[in-house]
Design an enzyme around this catalytic site. Sequence first.
Site, PDB file in Angstrom:
ATOM      1  NE  ARG A  67      16.240  -7.773 -13.580  1.00 58.17           N
ATOM      2  CZ  ARG A  67      16.004  -8.675 -12.636  1.00 58.17           C
ATOM      3  NH1 ARG A  67      16.167  -8.364 -11.384  1.00 58.17           N
ATOM      4  NH2 ARG A  67      15.621  -9.891 -12.935  1.00 58.17           N
TER       5      ARG A  67
ATOM      6  NE  ARG B  45      10.829 -12.102 -16.492  1.00 55.63           N
ATOM      7  CZ  ARG B  45      10.801 -12.535 -15.246  1.00 55.63           C
ATOM      8  NH1 ARG B  45      10.289 -13.694 -14.972  1.00 55.63           N
ATOM      9  NH2 ARG B  45      11.285 -11.795 -14.269  1.00 55.63           N
TER      10      ARG B  45
ATOM     11  NE  ARG C 147      11.718 -15.464 -20.028  1.00 56.11           N
ATOM     12  CZ  ARG C 147      10.754 -16.192 -19.490  1.00 56.11           C
ATOM     13  NH1 ARG C 147       9.717 -16.557 -20.224  1.00 56.11           N
ATOM     14  NH2 ARG C 147      10.823 -16.561 -18.231  1.00 56.11           N
TER      15      ARG C 147
ATOM     16  CG  ASP D 116      21.287 -12.327 -13.423  1.00 59.19           C
ATOM     17  OD1 ASP D 116      20.112 -11.993 -13.631  1.00 59.19           O
ATOM     18  OD2 ASP D 116      21.717 -12.636 -12.300  1.00 59.19           O
TER      19      ASP D 116
ATOM     20  CE1 TYR E   7      19.095 -14.710  -5.725  1.00 61.03           C
ATOM     21  CE2 TYR E   7      20.468 -12.760  -5.445  1.00 61.03           C
ATOM     22  CZ  TYR E   7      19.237 -13.323  -5.697  1.00 61.03           C
ATOM     23  OH  TYR E   7      18.144 -12.539  -5.921  1.00 61.03           O
TER      24      TYR E   7
END
Length: 685
Positions: free
Chosen positions: A27, A31, A40, A76, A153
């Site tokens: 990752r 962020r 973003r 993703d 998910y």
Amino acid sequence: MSKIKNDLILKALRGETVERPPVWMMRQAGRYLPEYMVLREKYNFFERCRHPELACEITIQPVDIIGVDAAILFSDILVLPQAMGLEVELIESKGPFLPDPIKTMKDFDRIRVPDVNETLQYVFDAIKLTKKELNDRVPLIGFAGAPWTILCYMVQGKGSKTFDEAKAFCYRHPAMAHRLLQMITDTTIAYSKEQAKAGVDVIQIFDSWGGLLSPDDFEDISLAYTRQIINALKKDVLTIIFAKGAWHSLESMAETGTQGLGIDWCITPQMARQLAGDKITLQGNFDPAKLLSPIPVIKKEVKKMLTDFGGQHYIANLGHGILPNTPVDHARAFVETVKEYEISQKSKIKNSSSDFDFLILNFKLMLHKTGTKEIRGEWIEFIYHLQERICRSLEQVDGKALFSEDAWQRAEGKGGGGLTKVIQNGNVFEKGGVNTSVVYGHVTDKMRRHLEIDGAKWFAAGLSLVIHPVNPFVPTIHCNYRMFELYGEDDMLTDRWFGGGTDLTPCYLFEEDAKHFHQIYKNACDEFDPLFYPAFKKECDDYFVNRHRDNERRGIGGIFYDHQRPDKYHDLDFWMNFGKTCGDAFTSAYLPIVEKRKDLSYTEKNKHWQEIRRGRYVEFNLIHDRGTLFGLKTHGRTESILMSLPPTVRFEYDYKPASGSEEEKLLQVCLHPGDWVPPSPKGEL
Ligand code: CP3
């Protein structure tokens, strides 16, 4: 195909030798980077994924900003359920949300195995663009979720700590679950193959929730499908499986034929290596939360991780994704520490002497199963470099003779070998040998009887030296620092200890020399424990004794310790460092004495006495010395063992020095060893 300039990660995955381990971070595009946050603000998550220019820019950000050795495509794992027909949203600060998850058979009507070229073309376009923009600087990693993690998910509909609904779905409706898993698998295979075609160099399968399953369920629900993916990609691209928490199945994962296995921080590198075997490349396993520590702590911990994994067959990484609140300079410190790391023992030894290569290779083959390789490696590196340093300094003092080198291997090329360095006929040194050996073998009955050791196999690595000077006023010196290990039939370590010592054998007593010598070793001991010097001095006085001569010591002692094992108070590092400190003290203990006495004039009578004393030295070595006996009994190299013997000796019947003479004074301190340095004040104990 053009050549990638920094292809360390590809080399590591192919099992090739690398000059340092490659590094990237799971990752890494995200962020914690202010540059990411700017984009973003302007675009939502799936916009960022779907626009190749944006995905490409974000993918390359960590390469430029942090200096990682690989880029991982910004995308993703949840683009796949989207492509299969499910709606997937990403809710700010909450994570993924699937408004209509799979619950019943009817829900299957809404999903399909899609044509990935229709539904996921934007990913392949992003890959092509990123490859172009990377311009072969570093490899590009593509990825997909493991079918079980995707199912989590698709069924649960959102993130969860337990994914209990997803599990319940598998347990209540196994047929439906396996049908869904197979659909995900088929889509993932097609998707990954197209990623490879578009240009990714590696594909990582993220099984973020693999660790939520029992080992049996992990095999049945997760690995059975990941295995299909790895199999299908075999000819297309290198692969890595990262199944967080599923350390129990490292062996089965290694058997899938994947090149790399990601591991998290809940398993030690040693244990992971033991489970996964020697061939596969391991990746991990720094706790992402540790990146919040101060930078010096990060550096220290990263170094430890690198040492624990060893430099080869390894990719440095985190044990899971980087946290969004990680300071950028902490992430950079992580990467830089890896880049600064030198694959020390192997490469250094290789550079300085190819003779040593076979030692490393040989013992690695036999003892690879245990997690002790690094400790042995560190110790071997130490003794080898100490040998070089000592020889260089002795050559300098001598000013004429140089050490000759003799690399030897034990019989039939088995069981290790060593490097014997010998100096002869010098200005100062008449004969001296400095030997390092790294040897191992099966414990024989003879060893059990004579050396009181037990186990199936043994390993020993040490340095030993004996220097016989020309001038009778310069003392002879001996030292030996070693580690010893015993292994069971299953090659598992059963016992390990350190031993060593340095002792001085003068023919004439100079009290100031004796004091200097003992003080140096007392200082070295006191660094570790004020009780060591008195204890180890006594052991030395009790060890180097010619019992057949009224307990006459061979010299004025020094320190001697053996069978020092890690315990509650002293770990392995403690004993290794103690050995290193004592080994390092050699030159400052001995050389000033040599310098002071080497030019004193001496007579025939002095030389005669030196040869008488050398005779006693020989008696001790051949009759009593455990090291000599061990070497000869284990079929060590005779010349290297007996290099300790002086060049000339004299045995005269019932020779006694005149009473009151300098010779007699020396004899008296050998018969009655005294204290040369004042004890530490009581308060220090
Ligand atoms: O590693 C990389 O830099 C490549 C990009 C990448 C993302 N997601 C970008 C992303 C990768 C490899 C993933 C994989 C992924 N996505 C996994 C498997 C890896 C893991 O961490 O376990 C999982 C479980 C997901 C699902 C997912 N996507 C979650 C749970 C979340 C929200 C939580 C979070 O970490 O933000 C996402 C969103 C997501 N995927 C973001 C990014 C950069 C954050 C989006 C944002 O808010 O900017």
